[in-house]
Design a protein around this motif. Structure first.
Motif, short mmCIF file in Angstrom:
data_model
loop_
_atom_site.label_atom_id
_atom_site.label_comp_id
_atom_site.label_asym_id
_atom_site.label_seq_id
_atom_site.Cartn_x
_atom_site.Cartn_y
_atom_site.Cartn_z
N GLY A 53 0.79 -1.23 0.00
CA GLY A 53 0.00 0.00 0.00
C GLY A 53 0.82 1.27 0.00
N LYS A 54 2.12 1.17 -0.30
CA LYS A 54 2.99 2.33 -0.27
C LYS A 54 3.25 2.92 -1.65
CE LYS A 54 5.26 0.80 3.98
NZ LYS A 54 6.53 0.45 4.64
N ALA A 55 2.72 2.30 -2.68
CA ALA A 55 2.86 2.81 -4.04
C ALA A 55 1.56 2.56 -4.79
CB ALA A 55 4.03 2.13 -4.76
N THR A 56 1.28 3.42 -5.75
CA THR A 56 0.03 3.31 -6.50
C THR A 56 0.23 2.80 -7.92
OG1 THR A 56 0.23 5.63 -7.17
CG2 THR A 56 -1.07 5.15 -5.19
N GLU A 57 1.41 3.03 -8.50
CA GLU A 57 1.66 2.64 -9.89
C GLU A 57 3.13 2.33 -10.09
OE1 GLU A 57 0.36 4.21 -14.33
OE2 GLU A 57 1.07 5.69 -12.87
N ILE A 58 3.38 1.29 -10.88
CA ILE A 58 4.75 0.89 -11.20
C ILE A 58 4.93 0.98 -12.71
CG2 ILE A 58 6.46 -0.97 -11.13
CD1 ILE A 58 4.95 -2.02 -8.64
N THR A 71 11.21 -7.68 -22.77
CA THR A 71 11.71 -7.47 -21.41
C THR A 71 10.71 -6.67 -20.59
OG1 THR A 71 13.95 -7.42 -22.35
CG2 THR A 71 13.69 -6.65 -20.08
N ILE A 72 10.12 -5.66 -21.22
CA ILE A 72 9.09 -4.87 -20.53
C ILE A 72 7.88 -5.75 -20.20
CG2 ILE A 72 7.47 -2.95 -20.76
CD1 ILE A 72 9.57 -1.53 -22.48
N ARG A 73 7.49 -6.60 -21.15
CA ARG A 73 6.35 -7.50 -20.92
C ARG A 73 6.61 -8.43 -19.72
NH1 ARG A 73 1.98 -5.29 -23.21
NH2 ARG A 73 2.27 -4.86 -25.43
N THR A 74 7.87 -8.82 -19.55
CA THR A 74 8.20 -9.65 -18.39
C THR A 74 7.90 -8.90 -17.10
OG1 THR A 74 9.97 -10.78 -19.60
CG2 THR A 74 10.07 -10.88 -17.20
N GLY A 75 8.28 -7.62 -17.05
CA GLY A 75 7.98 -6.81 -15.86
C GLY A 75 6.49 -6.61 -15.67
N LEU A 76 5.76 -6.44 -16.79
CA LEU A 76 4.31 -6.28 -16.70
C LEU A 76 3.65 -7.57 -16.23
CD1 LEU A 76 3.64 -4.26 -20.00
CD2 LEU A 76 3.89 -3.38 -17.67
N ALA A 77 4.19 -8.71 -16.67
CA ALA A 77 3.63 -10.00 -16.24
C ALA A 77 3.89 -10.24 -14.76
CB ALA A 77 4.24 -11.13 -17.07
N MET A 78 4.98 -9.70 -14.24
CA MET A 78 5.26 -9.83 -12.81
C MET A 78 4.27 -9.01 -11.99
SD MET A 78 9.44 -9.68 -12.83
CE MET A 78 9.61 -9.77 -11.03
N GLY A 79 3.74 -7.91 -12.61
CA GLY A 79 2.74 -7.12 -11.90
C GLY A 79 2.82 -5.62 -12.11
N ALA A 80 3.81 -5.14 -12.89
CA ALA A 80 3.91 -3.71 -13.16
C ALA A 80 2.69 -3.24 -13.96
CB ALA A 80 5.19 -3.40 -13.91
N ASP A 81 2.40 -1.95 -13.93
CA ASP A 81 1.17 -1.42 -14.52
C ASP A 81 1.29 -1.02 -15.98
OD1 ASP A 81 -0.61 -1.31 -12.06
OD2 ASP A 81 1.14 -0.19 -11.36
#
Length: 249
Positions: A53-58, A71-81
């Motif tokens: 709850g300490k961040a709203t968007e990654i 590579t970006i899709r990998t980060g998005l699949a991990m949970g980035a916005d």
């Protein structure tokens, strides 16, 4: 609060790197590429801060060829916005990377930038420090623990003498070390969701940055192969070889 996480596309750490026959660099054709391991740790830390709850968007950012979208899709699949790709086929040195990231930071206004301490291809360990200098922000490098407060962040750093904890006023730059966390694996549903998450495409020209290298690689060579060892019959023979042949005594 937004968290910005720069990530880099590198040769997978499980792949044995081969030098080109002409010594001009490392062979990249038909080689498995993946996200830089230190950057995976940075993405994971950002996700944990959001889950707390300490961040709203990654926001995941990469600078490189079109294939860096993976590579970006990998980060998005991990949970980035969402993601940002600054597309270029040129080799971009750390200072140019830092200048591009400075432009993105000024546009996005994140409260925290978390990035890997170094990339495993060039091992420069410079981008985070350069970005902090360009922005005039506080920096906590080689982080093994991050404790985010309301307007400050405590970063436990790994140093030669052990551990050091620094308190940084935000916004701040944090670079990650290996012991900060264990990155998660992306689940199949999240991999499918990542395909629909937005990735904005930009160029170096959008930030007024040129990729002209300041360094010239003269030659790339593999390290010398390790010589075979020998067996000795006694301690006296071992001491003799260490003293007379190896010259270490």
């Amino acid at each position: 609060m937004k968290i910005l996480v720069p990530v880099k596309r590198v040769v997978d750490y499980n792949v044995k790197v081969r030098v080109k026959a002409d010594g001009s660099g490392v062979e990249l054709a038909n080689v498995k590429m993946s996200m830089n391991p230190f950057d995976e740790i940075a993405v994971e830390e950002a996700l944990r801060l959001k889950e707390a709850g300490k961040a709203t968007e990654i926001i995941v950012v990469s600078i490189g060829p079109k294939q860096s979208t993976e590579t970006i899709r990998t980060g998005l699949a991990m949970g980035a916005d969402r993601g940002i790709l600054v597309q270029t086929d040129d080799i971009v040195e750390p200072l140019a990377v830092a200048k591009v990231l400075k432009g993105i930071v000024e546009e996005e206004e994140p409260g925290l930038v978390i990035l890997g301490k170094q990339a495993i291809d060039d091992d420069c360990n410079q981008t985070g420090q350069m970005l902090a200098a360009l922005l005039g922000w506080a920096q906590g490098t080689f982080a093994s623990k991050v404790d985010l407060g309301d307007s400050t962040v405590d970063v436990t750093r790994e140093i030669d003498g052990g551990l050091q904890t620094v308190k940084l006023n935000m916004p701040a730059i944090v670079t990650t070390d290996l012991r900060l966390n264990e990155p998660r694996y992306a689940s199949l549903p999240n991999i499918m969701k990542a395909k629909k998450k937005p990735i904005a495409e930009k160029t170096l020209a959008d930030f007024g940055v040129e990729a002209t290298p300041r360094l010239k690689v003269l030659k790339t060579a593999e390290p010398a192969s390790r010589q075979a060892g020998v067996k000795v019959a006694s301690v006296d023979e071992l001491v003799s070889k260490l003293k007379n042949e190896a010259g270490v005594l």
